[in-house]
Design an enzyme around this catalytic site. Sequence first.
Site: not given
Ligand code: UFG
Length: 324
Positions: A119, A143, A147
Site C-alpha cells: 500500500s 496498517y 504492509k
Molecule cells: N475524504 C473526504 N471526505 C470523505 C472521505 C474522504 O474529504 O467523506 C478525503 C480524505 O480526507 C482524503 C481523501 O478524501 O483526503 C481520500 O480519502 P480515502 O479515505 O478515500 O483514502 P486515503 O487516501 O485516506 O487512504 C486510501 C486507503 C488506504 C491506503 C491509502 C493509500 O483507504 O487503505 O489510500 O494511499 F493506505
Amino acid sequence: MTIAVTGAAGYIGSHVAHLLREQGAHVLAVDDMSAGIGARVDSFPLVEIDLARDEAPGVLRAAFAQHQVRAVVHLAARKAVGESVEQPARYYHQNVAGLANLLTAMQQSAVDRLVFSSSAATYGMPDVEAVDEDLDCRPINPYGETKLVGEWLVRAAARATGLRAVCLRYFNVAGAGRPELGDVVRANLIPLVLDRVEQGLPALVFGDDYPTPDGTCIRDYVHVADLADAHARALAHLEEDERPHDVLNVGTGRGASVLEVVAALAEALGREVPVEVAPRRAGDPPRLVASVDRIHDVLGWRAARDLADICASAVEAERHRAGN
Ligand code: UFG
C-alpha cells in the site's frame, strides 16, 4: 496452471480472480469470508481459512498440492486505518502472521512466485510531488506498518529461499470492473460520497485549507480493473524474469483533489453534488501521487482508465447494489 488468490472474495481480490480466470488460469480462492462476499467466489474452488491461524500452513500445503498451485497473489489482510490504530496487535497478527504462515506453506510446497498486496500507506506523509519506490518509508499508522513489515518479510524470504516476488503498492483504488464486483465497504471517498448523495446529504470534504491549488487533499485514484491487470502482468513477469524481488507503485501518476473527485462523481451521476466542508481528518497527507515510471519499465503497465471511468463504473456498481 493454478494461481491461489488470497482475499479472493474481497473487492480487489475478486477483480484479480476473475481477470486471471478470463486469461486462462485456474484460480484457487483462499478467504476467511469475514469481509468477502460469497457470490464473488462461488464459481471458484474455495479454501475457507483465516491465514493467521496456527493450522493455516498445513491447510494451505494440502490445498496447494491438491490444486497444483504454481503461484500466489496475496491480498487477504485487514485494511481499515482507524481500526489499526485502535487494535494494533490484531493488525500485526492478521497481516504479518498471516503472511508468515503463507510463506511457510509456500516454501514447504515449493511454490516460489508471489505477488504481495502492499500500500501507499507505507510512505506515510511524504512532502514530494510524486513518490517513487526509493523514497524512505515512514508509515504513520499500524496498517501502513504491517504492509511495510510485510514487504521486508517478502524480501527476506526472497533472499533466503529463492522466492520470486513483486510487491505492489496500491494508491487509491476505486471503481468497479463489473457492476457486481463493486466496493461494498463504505470507507473511502467515492463510496462515502455516493452514500451521502443517496441520503440527500452534501458530500463531506475533510479540510479545504491544505497547501494544494483548491485547498483539498490530492490523491492518485487508480481503477480497480487496471490494478487487477497490474497483478496479471506481475505474475507474467515472475514467469519470465530471474530477478527475485521488486517493489512497484500502482497508480496513474496523476493527482485529483477531493473537490475534483466530487465534481467527477456529479458528472457521472448527472446531477449536482453539494459539498460541506468538515474539519481535517487526522493523518491525511496533503498530496499522495505515485511516480509510475518503474512499473512501466518493469511490467510495461500503465493505467488505461481515468477518473471519469472510475466514477462512471462506481455509479454503475452503486445502481447494481441498490437494485439487489
Ligand atoms: N475524504 C473526504 N471526505 C470523505 C472521505 C474522504 O474529504 O467523506 C478525503 C480524505 O480526507 C482524503 C481523501 O478524501 O483526503 C481520500 O480519502 P480515502 O479515505 O478515500 O483514502 P486515503 O487516501 O485516506 O487512504 C486510501 C486507503 C488506504 C491506503 C491509502 C493509500 O483507504 O487503505 O489510500 O494511499 F493506505
